[in-house]
Design an enzyme around this catalytic site. Structure first.
Site, short mmCIF file in Angstrom:
data_model
loop_
_atom_site.label_atom_id
_atom_site.label_comp_id
_atom_site.label_asym_id
_atom_site.label_seq_id
_atom_site.Cartn_x
_atom_site.Cartn_y
_atom_site.Cartn_z
N ALA A 8 0.69 -1.11 -0.11
CA ALA A 8 0.01 -0.14 -0.14
C ALA A 8 1.06 1.05 0.05
O ALA A 8 2.09 1.12 0.22
CB ALA A 8 -0.76 -0.09 1.03
N GLY A 24 0.00 -5.38 0.44
CA GLY A 24 -1.25 -5.54 -0.50
C GLY A 24 -0.93 -6.13 -1.67
O GLY A 24 -1.88 -6.73 -2.19
N GLU A 28 -1.55 -9.66 -0.69
CA GLU A 28 -3.10 -9.89 -0.77
C GLU A 28 -3.64 -9.72 -2.05
O GLU A 28 -4.68 -10.41 -2.39
CB GLU A 28 -3.71 -8.54 0.26
N GLU A 80 2.95 -6.02 7.53
CA GLU A 80 2.11 -4.93 8.31
C GLU A 80 2.59 -4.65 9.60
O GLU A 80 2.53 -3.38 9.96
CB GLU A 80 0.82 -5.22 7.90
#
Ligand SMILES: NC(=O)c1ccc[n+]([C@@H]2O[C@H](COP(=O)([O-])OP(=O)(O)OC[C@H]3O[C@@H](n4cnc5c(N)ncnc54)[C@H](O)[C@@H]3O)[C@@H](O)[C@H]2O)c1
Length: 722
Positions: free
Chosen positions: A68, A116, A119, A139
């Site tokens: 991200a 991300g 993910e 994270e």
């Protein structure tokens, strides 16, 4: 093309395969707000494409998706928790809608697929990677947990125990490890990635692979028996509690979330994740750790810029002095590939310098982090010598001889007369003014401070100290050399103590005041370690620095700032020094050091130290933990603010990183300025004002009051400067 956005596109290839390609305009692919909009639109376009039979996700960059966009986090996370939940749900909904496309999906993964990015691949039915892949959910290192479905999909894919390990450590995994655990379905050479992904997707389209069956578990509760459930989560929680500790809530919130969501379907589990993410986003640890990430980017950016600006590349270096620091500097330079001449005036010192380097390398070999070949290469990069002959053609010299202004002046003049006119000369002095050392040099523009921290191979910081005559070229070349050595350089202006020691000594003064007033130094250490989070409390740190060195530095600081940092009468540090208790180096200081029966090092509070203080300090008195923290931290923060105001250090980001990398400031507090801003400027001022009568080190500057009044942040001033 069925969709074209700014950072991704969807194109219908032959055979009905849609290629969803991430290819941002910047150098890397990342999930920022604009990319989410593109992603959502691309999913709609795929759902509306009647000819689509399968989807392949690719990247147009050397890395798949790096994660991200962290630069958006701090601003976004200012929203209250109840608004952050819908915010993160909007994002995870897009991933769900991608996962729900009624076609088989596959990710062709190259390079980094982190956060991300990982993910995104988990939302696919299949994952093929090339051998360059680095995949993981880091994270937790930002005080967060995955927010785009990672906590839901990964446990359902590889089991809760493996998933918790991935998420609670935040480690990135190489292709083979990820394949072994089942995150990846196949690993191929980079040149075969596209074809392998296409071929697997075609098999799914043709019904040879049952993609619906592969997807289904990700939509359902975790399949765990009661016993498995208990075993998995209790073991994980026990390990996390022992490792992460109370200051880092992210790993525990992550495992609790996975546990609470275990019996739920995807929608229920995702709601848990949304809530857990929002909760963590509001923690001080997350703010601090995100702040560190951003500040580190500032330092790296500056070092990169210096590398480009530097007109002189450092290909060969010399270090003068083969002591504790010289040996460490030689090792670090050699280890990172810059050959170095190590000069001393005595043979034994050279032997010791080489033995130190060899010792560090041997440990690395033992731990499997290096091998004999690399070890030999590093040692070959260090040339010990007693003469200046081989120093002649070096690009940079680091002087690390004894801390004596006369010896240093003589050595610096000597070496300046030997090296070429454009060679750079630096000093690793910890206390002597760079301008003073430059006074007798013929080329002061080529001279600056290069202050390493002990132990050199472990401490990331190097202060590059600019004297009044130091040229920009010299600073740029030295910053670049420090970065090449794998260090994080910050440029500071010359002043007593430079930056790190200048702010450390008022903190030590706060400690000395407390002990003089009757505080038990072991109680102070306990509060500062356990509650505040420093790796060592002040008494222990003073012992490690060396009581003689600390006493000397106190003298230098009091000469530099005679009113604010005047030497205290009966300073406990001087008391120990006068009694030849030099700290760890001679086994006695605040603590006594030795070894137990098994040869393990021991550290016990020294009875002699208590006796000495009983004679020179007030009667024993208990201080509350908050009081102890305030009395040590206010002087430190005030001095950091002064350094910023005087331009000794250029930005809040560098001020924070200097103490993180040079002193081990607790990362969950982010650094002194992040700590100040987390407390709130007004609250800090109110707290400091209560102690103002104790002396100037407790008195806040007018500049700080101004900042508080106008509601400004030191970090936004950084943004303006940039
Ligand atoms: N030790 C620390 O924690 C630390 C941290 C940062 C900076 N420093 C600074 O680094 C410098 C070195 O400190 P150290 O702890 O390594 O000292 P040290 O006493 O371990 O080593 C000094 C070395 O310099 C050599 N030397 C003396 N005169 C010399 C000369 N004319 N030419 C070449 N070599 C000569 C000595 O033989 C010795 O090997 C000092 O300026 C100190 O303030 C030390």
């Amino acid at each position: 093309m069925i969709f074209q956005g700014n950072s991704l596109s969807a194109q219908l290839l032959d055979d009905g395969i849609v290629e969803l390609k991430y290819d941002a305009q910047g150098s890397v692919n990342k999930f920022d707000q604009a990319t989410f909009e593109d992603f959502r639109a691309a999913v709609d376009a795929i759902n509306n494409c009647a000819d689509a039979k399968g989807v392949m996700v690719t990247s147009g960059k050397p890395a798949f998706i790096v994660g991200a966009d962290i630069t958006e986090f701090l601003e976004t996370f200012k929203q209250p928790e109840d608004q952050l939940i819908p915010w993160v749900k909007t994002a995870s909904d897009v991933f769900d809608s991608f996962e729900d496309i009624q076609l088989p999906t596959i990710a062709a993964i190259n390079g980094f697929a982190l956060g991300g990015g990982c993910e995104m691949t988990l939302a696919c039915d299949y994952r093929v990677a090339d051998t360059t892949v680095n995949i993981g959910l880091p994270e937790v290192k930002l005080g967060l947990m995955p927010g785009f479905g990672g906590t839901v999909r990964l446990p359902r894919l590889i089991g809760a125990d493996n998933a918790v390990e991935w998420m609670s450590t935040g480690k990135a995994h190489k292709a083979e490890q990820a394949l072994a655990v089942g995150v990846l379905d196949a690993v191929v050479k980079p040149e075969a990635l596209r074809d392998a992904a296409l071929s697997m997707l075609k098999s799914a389209i043709d019904g040879k692979l049952d993609w619906r069956a592969k997807r289904q578990p990700k939509l359902e509760p975790l399949r765990l028996s009661k016993i498995e459930h208990m075993m998995t989560f209790n073991t994980c929680k026990g390990m996390i509690a022992a490792k992460a500790g109370k200051h880092y809530p992210a790993p525990m919130v992550t495992v609790n979330t996975i546990e609470a969501a275990a019996g739920l379907d995807r929608a229920g589990a995702m709601a848990m994740e949304n809530a857990g993410f929002a909760k963590l986003a509001k923690t001080e640890a997350a703010t601090a750790q995100i702040g560190i990430f951003m500040a580190d980017q500032v330092i790296k950016g500056k070092a990169k810029k210096a590398g480009k600006q530097a007109t002189k590349a450092v290909n060969k270096a010399a270090v003068l002095g083969a002591g504790i620091m010289g040996g460490g500097i030689a090792y670090q330079s050699a280890y990172k590939g810059t050959p170095i001449i190590m000069k001393d005036i005595n043979d034994q010192a050279l032997d010791l310098g080489l033995t130190t380097a060899a010792g560090i390398l041997t440990k690395q070999v033992e731990r499997g982090r290096s091998n004999a070949k690399k070890m030999a290469k590093v040692l070959n990069n260090i040339t010990p010598t007693l003469s200046y002959d081989s120093v002649k053609d070096v690009d940079v010299v680091v002087e690390a001889v004894v801390e004596n202004p006369k010896v240093k002046a003589a050595v610096l003049a000597e070496v300046e007369s030997v090296v070429s006119d454009d060679a750079i000369v630096t000093s690793n002095t910890s206390t002597i003014s760079i301008d003073l050392l430059a006074k007798d040099l013929k080329r002061p523009e080529n001279f600056c401070g290069m202050h390493f921290f002990n132990p050199v191979h472990k401490m990331p910081l190097v202060e590059v100290i600019r004297g009044k005559d130091t040229s920009d070229e010299t600073v740029a070349a030295v910053v670049a050399y420090a970065a090449k050595m794998g260090k994080s350089p910050i440029v500071v202006n010359d002043c007593p103590g430079f930056y790190v020691n200048r702010v450390l000594f008022p903190y030590f003064a706060g400690f000395s005041h407390l002990v003089l007033e009757g505080a038990d130094f072991t109680a102070v250490d306990k509060v500062m370690e356990k509650q505040f989070g420093w790796p060592m409390g002040p008494a222990y740190l003073l012992d490690v620095v060396g009581i003689d060195t600390a006493d000397h530095c106190t003298g230098v600081m009091s000469a530099g700032f005679p009113t604010r940092m005047a030497k205290l009468e009966n300073d406990p540090v001087s008391t120990l020094y006068r009694n030849e208790r030099y700290g760890q180096k001679n086994g006695k200081g605040f603590y006594d050091y030795g070894t137990d029966k098994r040869g393990k090092p021991t550290k016990v509070p020294a009875e002699t130290a208590f006796e000495l203080f009983a004679a020179s300090c007030s009667d024993k008195k208990d201080f509350a933990a908050d009081d102890i923290i305030a009395r040590l931290m206010i002087p430190l923060v005030n001095e950091v603010v002064r350094c910023l105001e005087e331009g000794v250090v250029a930005s809040a980001a560098e001020a924070d990183m200097g103490l993180l990398y040079g002193l081990g400031f607790p990362p969950f507090r982010g650094g002194p300025i992040r700590y100040l801003e987390t407390l709130g400027l007004d609250n800090f001022i109110a707290m400091a004002d209560k102690y103002a009568h104790l002396g100037e080190i407790y008195q806040v500057t007018d500049g700080l009051r101004e900042m508080a009044k106008s509601g400004q942040s030191y970090f936004s001033t950084d943004v303006k400067k940039a």
